[in-house]
Design a protein around this motif. Structure first.
Motif, short mmCIF file in Angstrom:
data_model
loop_
_atom_site.label_atom_id
_atom_site.label_comp_id
_atom_site.label_asym_id
_atom_site.label_seq_id
_atom_site.Cartn_x
_atom_site.Cartn_y
_atom_site.Cartn_z
N ARG A 58 -36.03 -23.10 2.52
CA ARG A 58 -34.89 -23.10 1.60
C ARG A 58 -35.33 -22.96 0.14
NH1 ARG A 58 -31.36 -27.93 4.52
NH2 ARG A 58 -31.13 -26.77 6.48
N GLY A 61 -34.34 -17.88 -1.80
CA GLY A 61 -33.49 -16.68 -1.82
C GLY A 61 -33.21 -16.07 -0.46
N ALA A 63 -31.10 -17.07 2.07
CA ALA A 63 -29.67 -17.00 2.38
C ALA A 63 -29.01 -15.91 1.53
CB ALA A 63 -28.99 -18.35 2.12
N ASN A 87 -20.81 -29.63 -0.08
CA ASN A 87 -21.93 -28.73 0.23
C ASN A 87 -22.35 -27.94 -1.02
OD1 ASN A 87 -23.81 -26.96 1.32
ND2 ASN A 87 -22.73 -26.85 3.28
N ALA A 89 -25.20 -26.69 -2.02
CA ALA A 89 -26.04 -25.50 -1.82
C ALA A 89 -25.19 -24.30 -1.42
CB ALA A 89 -27.11 -25.78 -0.76
N LEU A 93 -24.54 -20.91 -3.42
CA LEU A 93 -24.92 -19.65 -2.78
C LEU A 93 -23.84 -18.59 -2.97
CD1 LEU A 93 -26.56 -17.88 -0.74
CD2 LEU A 93 -25.34 -19.10 1.09
N LYS A 100 -23.69 -11.99 -8.84
CA LYS A 100 -24.62 -10.86 -8.76
C LYS A 100 -23.90 -9.56 -8.45
CE LYS A 100 -28.75 -13.51 -7.86
NZ LYS A 100 -29.12 -14.52 -6.88
C1 LIG Z 1 -26.89 -23.32 2.20
C2 LIG Z 1 -28.27 -22.75 2.61
C3 LIG Z 1 -28.04 -21.73 3.71
C4 LIG Z 1 -28.90 -22.05 1.37
O1 LIG Z 1 -30.08 -21.35 1.80
P1 LIG Z 1 -31.24 -20.94 0.78
O2 LIG Z 1 -32.03 -19.83 1.41
O3 LIG Z 1 -31.99 -22.15 0.36
O4 LIG Z 1 -30.40 -20.38 -0.48
P2 LIG Z 1 -30.95 -19.39 -1.61
O5 LIG Z 1 -32.38 -19.73 -1.90
O6 LIG Z 1 -30.64 -17.99 -1.23
O7 LIG Z 1 -30.09 -19.84 -2.87
C5 LIG Z 1 -28.85 -19.22 -3.20
C6 LIG Z 1 -28.29 -19.90 -4.46
O8 LIG Z 1 -27.97 -21.27 -4.17
C7 LIG Z 1 -28.71 -22.15 -5.01
N1 LIG Z 1 -29.09 -23.33 -4.19
C8 LIG Z 1 -29.84 -23.34 -3.08
N2 LIG Z 1 -29.96 -24.60 -2.62
C9 LIG Z 1 -29.27 -25.40 -3.48
C10 LIG Z 1 -29.03 -26.79 -3.54
N3 LIG Z 1 -29.51 -27.63 -2.60
N4 LIG Z 1 -28.26 -27.26 -4.55
C11 LIG Z 1 -27.74 -26.42 -5.48
N5 LIG Z 1 -27.95 -25.07 -5.49
C12 LIG Z 1 -28.71 -24.58 -4.49
C13 LIG Z 1 -29.91 -21.35 -5.47
O9 LIG Z 1 -30.43 -21.84 -6.69
C14 LIG Z 1 -29.29 -19.97 -5.60
O10 LIG Z 1 -28.54 -19.87 -6.80
P3 LIG Z 1 -29.09 -19.01 -8.05
O11 LIG Z 1 -29.18 -17.58 -7.56
O12 LIG Z 1 -28.08 -19.22 -9.10
O13 LIG Z 1 -30.44 -19.60 -8.37
C15 LIG Z 1 -29.24 -23.85 3.08
O14 LIG Z 1 -29.28 -24.90 2.11
C16 LIG Z 1 -28.86 -24.47 4.44
O15 LIG Z 1 -29.25 -23.96 5.48
N6 LIG Z 1 -28.11 -25.60 4.44
C17 LIG Z 1 -27.74 -26.27 5.67
C18 LIG Z 1 -26.69 -25.50 6.44
C19 LIG Z 1 -25.38 -25.39 5.69
O16 LIG Z 1 -24.88 -26.34 5.13
N7 LIG Z 1 -24.81 -24.15 5.69
C20 LIG Z 1 -23.56 -23.86 5.02
C21 LIG Z 1 -22.36 -24.17 5.83
S1 LIG Z 1 -22.04 -22.92 7.06
#
Ligand SMILES: CC(C)(COP(=O)(O)OP(=O)(O)OC[C@H]1O[C@@H](n2cnc3c(N)ncnc32)[C@H](O)[C@@H]1OP(=O)(O)O)[C@@H](O)C(=O)NCCC(=O)NCCS
Length: 131
Positions: A58, A61, A63, A87, A89, A93, A100
């Motif tokens: 995680r 980038g 996701a 949620n 994150a 996302l 973007k």
């Molecule tokens: C949500 C999830 C898929 C993000 O995956 P990831 O690969 O870490 O995300 P990315 O690295 O592509 O980040 C995308 C954006 O979110 C932001 N982000 C990622 N994790 C974050 C967090 N914990 N808190 C705040 N922002 C966050 C990143 O900074 C990025 O934003 P930016 O471009 O402005 O910097 C991951 O945290 C996850 O699997 N969570 C558990 C499952 C879940 O809750 N899924 C969603 C419900 S279906």
């Protein structure tokens, strides 16, 4: 929080909705996935159901890359998803994805707790367009 579905439902999903879903592998091992579908009543809309990245990967980038891949691959004009308020994150996302793409971003309650048998939090519908 991601709801865990039955393994049967994921297999069925892979059989019927592979074109609108994606899996990311790192060194051959699954590192993340997105399940999505085009809405039957509006095929220009890509509905994103579940997004998950292995916690070891995680914040790099992954996701975001998968979301852009699906948007590009399907050529969808609009994207929808639902997210609960807690949620952070997932909220970030989809906001970052819309920024973007220079797309508009709208959010409103879709499924409220009274609709669920199990006290689920409100799922807010996010509408992102044009892609
Ligand atoms: C949500 C999830 C898929 C993000 O995956 P990831 O690969 O870490 O995300 P990315 O690295 O592509 O980040 C995308 C954006 O979110 C932001 N982000 C990622 N994790 C974050 C967090 N914990 N808190 C705040 N922002 C966050 C990143 O900074 C990025 O934003 P930016 O471009 O402005 O910097 C991951 O945290 C996850 O699997 N969570 C558990 C499952 C879940 O809750 N899924 C969603 C419900 S279906």
């Amino acid at each position: 929080m991601l709801d865990l579905n039955s393994s049967y439902s994921y297999l069925l999903w892979c059989r019927d909705f592979a074109d609108t879903s994606v899996i990311a592998r790192i060194d051959g091992e699954p590192a993340g996935f997105i399940t999505g579908y085009t809405r039957p009543e509006n095929p220009d809309t890509l509905m994103i159901w579940q997004v998950a990245v292995n916690e070891n990967f995680r914040g790099h980038g992954l996701a975001s890359t998968m979301l852009h891949e699906l948007a590009d691959r399907t050529g969808a004009l609009r994207m929808e998803t639902t997210i609960t308020d807690d949620n952070a994150a997932s909220n970030r996302l989809f906001q970052a994805f819309a920024e973007k793409r220079g797309a508009g971003f709208d959010r409103r309650p879709l499924f409220t707790p009274d609709l669920y048998p199990d006290g689920h939090d409100t799922e807010y519908l996010y509408e992102i367009a044009p892609l």
